[in-house]
Design a protein around this motif. Structure first.
Motif, mmCIF file in Angstrom:
data_model
loop_
_atom_site.group_PDB
_atom_site.id
_atom_site.type_symbol
_atom_site.label_atom_id
_atom_site.label_comp_id
_atom_site.label_asym_id
_atom_site.label_seq_id
_atom_site.Cartn_x
_atom_site.Cartn_y
_atom_site.Cartn_z
ATOM 1 N N PHE A 165 -3.563 7.523 48.657
ATOM 2 C CA PHE A 165 -2.100 7.516 48.636
ATOM 3 C C PHE A 165 -1.567 6.109 48.881
ATOM 4 C CE2 PHE A 165 1.990 7.842 50.822
ATOM 5 C CZ PHE A 165 2.723 8.503 49.857
ATOM 6 N N PHE A 166 -2.109 5.423 49.884
ATOM 7 C CA PHE A 166 -1.644 4.072 50.176
ATOM 8 C C PHE A 166 -1.997 3.103 49.053
ATOM 9 C CE2 PHE A 166 -1.434 5.391 54.726
ATOM 10 C CZ PHE A 166 -0.083 5.176 54.867
ATOM 11 N N TYR A 167 -3.157 3.291 48.434
ATOM 12 C CA TYR A 167 -3.527 2.446 47.300
ATOM 13 C C TYR A 167 -2.537 2.629 46.150
ATOM 14 C CZ TYR A 167 -5.812 0.887 43.086
ATOM 15 O OH TYR A 167 -6.059 0.281 41.882
ATOM 16 N N THR A 168 -2.174 3.867 45.874
ATOM 17 C CA THR A 168 -1.236 4.159 44.793
ATOM 18 C C THR A 168 0.142 3.577 45.104
ATOM 19 O OG1 THR A 168 -2.454 6.173 44.293
ATOM 20 C CG2 THR A 168 -0.251 6.004 43.397
ATOM 21 N N CYS A 169 0.607 3.741 46.332
ATOM 22 C CA CYS A 169 1.906 3.172 46.729
ATOM 23 C C CYS A 169 1.880 1.655 46.669
ATOM 24 C CB CYS A 169 2.290 3.638 48.120
ATOM 25 S SG CYS A 169 2.839 5.339 48.177
ATOM 26 N N PHE A 170 0.787 1.050 47.106
ATOM 27 C CA PHE A 170 0.675 -0.412 47.048
ATOM 28 C C PHE A 170 0.723 -0.891 45.604
ATOM 29 C CE2 PHE A 170 -2.006 -4.163 46.407
ATOM 30 C CZ PHE A 170 -1.271 -5.094 47.123
ATOM 31 N N SER A 171 0.016 -0.219 44.710
ATOM 32 C CA SER A 171 0.024 -0.611 43.299
ATOM 33 C C SER A 171 1.430 -0.507 42.712
ATOM 34 C CB SER A 171 -0.941 0.254 42.489
ATOM 35 O OG SER A 171 -2.251 0.077 42.925
ATOM 36 N N ALA A 172 2.131 0.578 43.018
ATOM 37 C CA ALA A 172 3.502 0.747 42.515
ATOM 38 C C ALA A 172 4.418 -0.318 43.105
ATOM 39 C CB ALA A 172 4.016 2.146 42.860
ATOM 40 N N TRP A 173 4.279 -0.613 44.396
ATOM 41 C CA TRP A 173 5.102 -1.635 45.046
ATOM 42 C C TRP A 173 4.836 -3.006 44.429
ATOM 43 C CZ3 TRP A 173 3.465 -5.889 47.898
ATOM 44 C CH2 TRP A 173 4.480 -6.595 48.550
ATOM 45 N N LEU A 174 3.557 -3.341 44.207
ATOM 46 C CA LEU A 174 3.189 -4.626 43.630
ATOM 47 C C LEU A 174 3.793 -4.796 42.246
ATOM 48 C CD1 LEU A 174 1.447 -7.193 43.953
ATOM 49 C CD2 LEU A 174 -0.394 -5.917 42.823
ATOM 50 N N LEU A 175 3.727 -3.762 41.438
ATOM 51 C CA LEU A 175 4.288 -3.840 40.089
ATOM 52 C C LEU A 175 5.814 -3.927 40.115
ATOM 53 C CD1 LEU A 175 1.996 -1.372 38.165
ATOM 54 C CD2 LEU A 175 1.974 -3.866 38.084
ATOM 55 N N ALA A 176 6.441 -3.262 41.080
ATOM 56 C CA ALA A 176 7.904 -3.304 41.166
ATOM 57 C C ALA A 176 8.396 -4.664 41.643
ATOM 58 C CB ALA A 176 8.408 -2.219 42.110
ATOM 59 N N LYS A 177 7.633 -5.338 42.474
ATOM 60 C CA LYS A 177 8.061 -6.615 43.046
ATOM 61 C C LYS A 177 7.728 -7.819 42.168
ATOM 62 C CE LYS A 177 9.941 -4.941 46.632
ATOM 63 N NZ LYS A 177 11.383 -4.952 46.758
ATOM 64 N N THR A 178 6.927 -7.636 41.143
ATOM 65 C CA THR A 178 6.647 -8.745 40.242
ATOM 66 C C THR A 178 7.693 -8.772 39.130
ATOM 67 O OG1 THR A 178 5.164 -7.389 38.905
ATOM 68 C CG2 THR A 178 4.174 -8.684 40.675
ATOM 69 N N ASN A 179 7.847 -9.902 38.542
ATOM 70 C CA ASN A 179 8.824 -10.052 37.467
ATOM 71 C C ASN A 179 8.149 -10.011 36.094
ATOM 72 O OD1 ASN A 179 11.085 -10.255 39.098
ATOM 73 N ND2 ASN A 179 10.677 -12.425 39.499
ATOM 74 N N LEU A 180 7.101 -9.253 35.978
ATOM 75 C CA LEU A 180 6.400 -9.159 34.702
ATOM 76 C C LEU A 180 7.199 -8.265 33.762
ATOM 77 C CD1 LEU A 180 2.804 -8.686 36.098
ATOM 78 C CD2 LEU A 180 3.857 -10.783 35.292
ATOM 79 N N ARG A 181 7.383 -8.716 32.561
ATOM 80 C CA ARG A 181 8.225 -7.987 31.605
ATOM 81 C C ARG A 181 7.450 -6.989 30.761
ATOM 82 N NH1 ARG A 181 12.719 -8.378 33.977
ATOM 83 N NH2 ARG A 181 13.500 -10.469 34.200
#
Length: 126
Positions: free
Chosen positions: A45-61
């Motif tokens: 669960f924490f791995y999945t949340c971390f992955s989602a958080w990382l993708l949301a905080k990057t400015n990758l288009r």
């Protein structure tokens, strides 16, 4: 996605070669207990949340850039654990590879779903 990862984890463990399950049951882990299963679920669960958080905080288009970022996080964060597991646990290289393979499978699930599904990127906005 989390439920899919749990399902794949159950299938992955049930398909484990006999020598790996015997090594796990004979080691200090003492087999698969309820605490181990709960710990696995919480860690996933924490791995999945971390992955989602990382993708949301990057400015990758592009979705492809987010996919590469997720897989790279596995390569540079999780993959070095092969070295540490090999040092501290008396498993063969094939057993260590099998144990680390679930992390890669879980990473691929997260990479394809989180990178391309727009609603997951809005979880951590703001």
């Amino acid at each position: 996605m989390y439920v899919l990862q749990l399902l794949v984890g159950a299938i992955w463990y049930s398909a484990a070669p006999a020598n790996i399950t015997q090594q796990i049951e004979g080691s200090a882990l003492g087999g698969i207990s309820t605490e181990t299963v709960i710990g696995f679920c919480v860690a996933l669960f924490f791995y999945t949340c971390f992955s989602a958080w990382l993708l949301a905080k990057t400015n990758l288009r592009s979705s492809f850039e987010r996919l590469v970022l997720t897989i790279s996080s596995w390569l540079f964060i999780v993959l070095p654990n092969v070295f540490f597991v090999g040092m501290f646990v008396d498993f063969t290289h094939m057993s260590v590879g099998y144990l680390m393979s679930f992390g890669f499978i879980s990473c691929l699930i997260a990479a394809f779903i989180l990178s391309f599904w727009r609603s997951n990127r809005s979880i951590f906005k703001g």
